[in-house]
Design a protein around this motif. Structure first.
Motif, short mmCIF file in Angstrom:
data_model
loop_
_atom_site.label_atom_id
_atom_site.label_comp_id
_atom_site.label_asym_id
_atom_site.label_seq_id
_atom_site.Cartn_x
_atom_site.Cartn_y
_atom_site.Cartn_z
N GLY A 20 0.87 -3.36 -4.24
CA GLY A 20 2.20 -3.93 -4.37
C GLY A 20 2.50 -5.03 -3.38
O GLY A 20 3.55 -5.68 -3.49
N SER A 21 1.59 -5.27 -2.42
CA SER A 21 1.85 -6.28 -1.40
C SER A 21 0.70 -7.27 -1.26
O SER A 21 0.90 -8.48 -1.37
CB SER A 21 2.11 -5.63 -0.03
OG SER A 21 3.24 -4.81 -0.06
N ASP A 51 -12.19 1.74 -4.31
CA ASP A 51 -12.75 3.07 -4.53
C ASP A 51 -12.97 3.40 -6.00
O ASP A 51 -13.15 4.54 -6.37
CB ASP A 51 -11.85 4.14 -3.89
CG ASP A 51 -10.42 4.06 -4.38
OD1 ASP A 51 -10.18 3.50 -5.46
OD2 ASP A 51 -9.51 4.58 -3.68
N GLY A 52 -12.98 2.36 -6.85
CA GLY A 52 -13.17 2.57 -8.27
C GLY A 52 -11.91 2.36 -9.08
O GLY A 52 -11.97 2.16 -10.29
N GLY A 53 -10.75 2.40 -8.42
CA GLY A 53 -9.49 2.17 -9.10
C GLY A 53 -9.19 0.69 -9.25
O GLY A 53 -10.08 -0.16 -9.14
N ASP A 54 -7.91 0.37 -9.48
CA ASP A 54 -7.55 -1.02 -9.66
C ASP A 54 -7.88 -1.81 -8.38
O ASP A 54 -7.69 -1.35 -7.27
CB ASP A 54 -6.07 -1.17 -10.02
CG ASP A 54 -5.13 -0.38 -9.14
OD1 ASP A 54 -5.53 0.68 -8.66
OD2 ASP A 54 -4.01 -0.84 -8.90
N ALA A 357 7.62 -7.00 1.54
CA ALA A 357 7.77 -8.44 1.29
C ALA A 357 7.10 -9.28 2.36
O ALA A 357 6.60 -10.38 2.08
CB ALA A 357 9.25 -8.79 1.19
N GLU A 358 7.09 -8.77 3.58
CA GLU A 358 6.53 -9.53 4.70
C GLU A 358 5.20 -8.94 5.19
O GLU A 358 4.83 -9.10 6.35
CB GLU A 358 7.54 -9.53 5.87
CG GLU A 358 8.87 -10.17 5.53
CD GLU A 358 8.71 -11.65 5.24
OE1 GLU A 358 7.86 -12.29 5.89
OE2 GLU A 358 9.44 -12.16 4.36
N ALA A 359 4.50 -8.27 4.29
CA ALA A 359 3.29 -7.56 4.69
C ALA A 359 2.25 -8.49 5.33
O ALA A 359 1.57 -8.10 6.28
CB ALA A 359 2.69 -6.84 3.49
N GLY A 360 2.11 -9.70 4.81
CA GLY A 360 1.11 -10.61 5.35
C GLY A 360 1.32 -10.95 6.82
O GLY A 360 0.45 -10.70 7.66
#
Length: 376
Positions: A20-21, A51-54, A357-360
């Motif tokens: 999500g980020s 790990d195999g997921g998205d 929103a500001e994860a980066g």
């Protein structure tokens, strides 16, 4: 200070996405930027992991695989564009690319009718491209059809009492009278199909796909009972014993379809992906490892990417720290997983919406702290 004799630290950044980020590639870029703000000449190697997921195909592409796109049938029956990754005769196929929740409109679910037909089409595309080893990453599905849609795309027929094809999705399997696998594409008999998943649930029952994962795909309690009974009926015709195998319940039971009809072998997704991505050679070049994912919690310890990275690094005698958005593990649990310390973005910005929103920029700040704590 982390050094190798007189040699400056060689940092390996092997983190999963922050869902999500940030993608896993963006996580690696931000961590690298933060480290270099404090130690400009630090040597950093990045290896985005999954790990195999998205996110699995994206991680493979970042490791040098070629991205290819194909139009396939989405979970609701509409065409969607899906990607897979190929290098030589090995392909990485992510079922979520064709049959994942991301292909559903906001608020729209189809727990009884969503199909994995497009996942079968995606596997076919990889085989048509010359792949002989298929790493099939399963997770993030919108479906609970036991892989029937996938197998139908590969040539199987699922018929009702009148000899007509049953409806799409797990709900349609309640009407199944005949499962004919004789038309399956014969090339799959010579394919090494590796079912890569962090889920080891059986197909049905209290720990099965409908009960454990159905609600997140919009299933009501009545839907879950319907799907569980339909999948049990389906398995009674294809092979009841395989329904209890680890991974049979992965991605709405697509794991079962791959195990019972395609000769797949189940392996924990992170182990498979670390092999495919070339993690061992990268680890040999490192003196310090940074891993992470969006949420470090109890699920992390059960086959998620950071746990796999940390276990391998610890076995190699290397120190490991983690970055995350949210930290829900006690220090002793982190230590038990081989993670010396975790740096959570929520510790820097407690508002979850702002944090995402500001994860980066926040991740760069966390990496600066890692550099000050361990590299100078």
């Amino acid at each position: 200070m982390v050094t190798d004799g007189a040699v400056t630290a060689r940092v390996l950044v092997a983190a999963d996405k922050f869902k999500g980020s940030l993608t896993a590639v963006q996580v690696a870029e931000r961590v690298t930027a933060g480290l270099r703000r404090v130690v400009p000449d630090v040597r950093v190697e990045t290896l985005p992991v999954a790990d195999g997921g998205d996110g699995t195909v994206a991680a493979a592409v970042a490791a040098g695989f070629e991205r290819r796109e194909v139009r396939v049938t989405g979970p609701l029956g509409d065409p969607v564009t899906a990607a897979y990754a190929v290098r030589g005769t090995t392909a990485v196929v992510e079922m979520a690319e064709a049959s994942g929740l991301q292909h559903l409109p906001d608020g729209v679910f189809a727990p009884l009718t969503a199909t994995t037909y497009g996942s079968g089409e995606l596997l076919l595309a990889a085989v048509d491209a010359g792949a002989r080893t298929l790493v099939f990453g399963v997770g993030g599905s919108a479906t609970t059809d036991g892989g029937a849609g996938m197998l139908a795309a590969l040539g199987a027929r699922f018929l009702d009492a009148d000899g007509k094809p049953v409806g799409p999705g797990g709900g349609g399997l309640a009407d199944l009278a005949e499962a004919d696998l004789s038309g399956l594409d014969p090339r799959f008999a010579g394919i090494d199909l590796v079912l890569a998943s962090d889920v080891d649930n059986p197909l049905t029952g209290p720990k099965g796909a409908p009960e454990v994962y159905g609600r997140q795909k919009g299933a009501t309690e009545a839907d879950i009972a319907t799907l569980d009974a339909a999948l049990a009926h389906y398995a009674s015709l294809l092979g009841p014993s395989e329904a209890s195998l680890p991974g049979a319940g992965a991605a709405g039971g697509i794991g079962y379809g791959a195990l019972v009809a395609l000769g797949a072998r189940f392996r924990p997704g992170i182990e498979v992906m670390l092999d495919v991505l070339g993690f061992a050679p990268a680890l040999d070049r490192a003196t310090f490892v940074i891993t992470g994912e969006g949420s470090l919690d109890a699920q992390t310890l059960h086959g998620k990417a950071p746990a796999g990275v940390a276990a391998a690094a610890r076995a190699a005698g290397l120190p490991v720290v983690a970055v995350c958005g949210r930290l829900a593990l006690a220090p002793e649990a982190l230590e038990g997983a081989g993670i010396r310390r975790a740096y959570a973005l929520l510790d820097l910005e407690p508002d979850p919406a702002v944090c995402m929103a500001e994860a980066g920029p926040l991740l760069e700040r966390a990496a600066e702290s890692i550099a000050r704590d361990f590299l100078v």
